[in-house]
Motif scaffolding. Sequence first.
Motif, mmCIF file in Angstrom:
data_model
loop_
_atom_site.group_PDB
_atom_site.id
_atom_site.type_symbol
_atom_site.label_atom_id
_atom_site.label_comp_id
_atom_site.label_asym_id
_atom_site.label_seq_id
_atom_site.Cartn_x
_atom_site.Cartn_y
_atom_site.Cartn_z
ATOM 1 N N ASP A 171 0.809 -1.221 0.000
ATOM 2 C CA ASP A 171 0.000 0.000 0.000
ATOM 3 C C ASP A 171 0.842 1.271 0.000
ATOM 4 O OD1 ASP A 171 1.012 -0.252 2.547
ATOM 5 O OD2 ASP A 171 -0.873 0.200 3.573
ATOM 6 N N LEU B 240 -7.071 11.647 -5.431
ATOM 7 C CA LEU B 240 -7.619 10.495 -4.716
ATOM 8 C C LEU B 240 -6.952 9.199 -5.176
ATOM 9 C CD1 LEU B 240 -11.418 11.420 -4.667
ATOM 10 C CD2 LEU B 240 -9.838 11.403 -2.728
ATOM 11 N N THR B 241 -6.747 9.075 -6.486
ATOM 12 C CA THR B 241 -6.103 7.872 -7.011
ATOM 13 C C THR B 241 -4.682 7.731 -6.474
ATOM 14 O OG1 THR B 241 -7.402 7.758 -9.046
ATOM 15 C CG2 THR B 241 -5.193 6.812 -9.120
ATOM 16 N N GLU C 231 -3.429 9.013 -3.743
ATOM 17 C CA GLU C 231 -3.453 8.738 -2.309
ATOM 18 C C GLU C 231 -3.761 7.269 -2.045
ATOM 19 O OE1 GLU C 231 -6.234 11.620 -0.950
ATOM 20 O OE2 GLU C 231 -4.789 13.278 -1.061
ATOM 21 N N ARG C 232 -4.682 6.699 -2.839
ATOM 22 C CA ARG C 232 -4.984 5.264 -2.683
ATOM 23 C C ARG C 232 -3.785 4.405 -3.070
ATOM 24 N NH1 ARG C 232 -9.925 6.538 -5.696
ATOM 25 N NH2 ARG C 232 -11.613 6.991 -4.219
#
Length: 206
Positions: A118, A177-178, A180-181
């Motif tokens: 992650d 957002l992408t 950060e994911r």
Amino acid sequence: MTRPPTPAQRRVIEDADPVTGRLRGTGTQLAALVKRGLAFRHPRPPHDHFLTPAGHRIRDAVPGPPAEPARDTGAFTARAGGEEDPPVSGPARQREVHSAWQGLLELRRMTNADGATDRPCGWERTHLVRAAALALEAAGHRPAGGDTDGYRVRATPQPEAVAVYAPDARTLTACALTLERAGWQAGEYTEPRTRARYLLASPRRV
């Protein structure tokens, strides 16, 4: 002073997987690259060998045929946006992107100390534009190209940071957002001169 790799060792380095850095060669060749600090043997089965950051730097410094576009060399390259000769879009490209992203997740699992997938790994920190572009393309974002609007990933003077531009605020937020994911930190900023909004993104360490 460290001696440069031999021609045979350089060929092994050149033939490494462009995303994961996985090596193929004889036991003697791989052991020699490990001894030089250009490769490492993964501790978990099947104990494959991979390029170290120093090995990746040598691989990236190898000049390719100058007249050939990247898509004709057989090496995968994520789209950063705005390429003069972008790869052809379609199902085949989607499969390539998906495979490259899965390979990168596997590289994270194998090279991050705790096996975490992650957050970015060492390869991504030395290939910032390519890594961020792959995360965006793998998530389905459209890169800029020709007469189409889309994201553009660019290098910055700041260490471990890239700039991401998008045609509108909604797309910029979606890109943030992408990333950060995908394990990046991203914040929105405004260029003082042009007033253009952009993301400043860097790989998360923890």
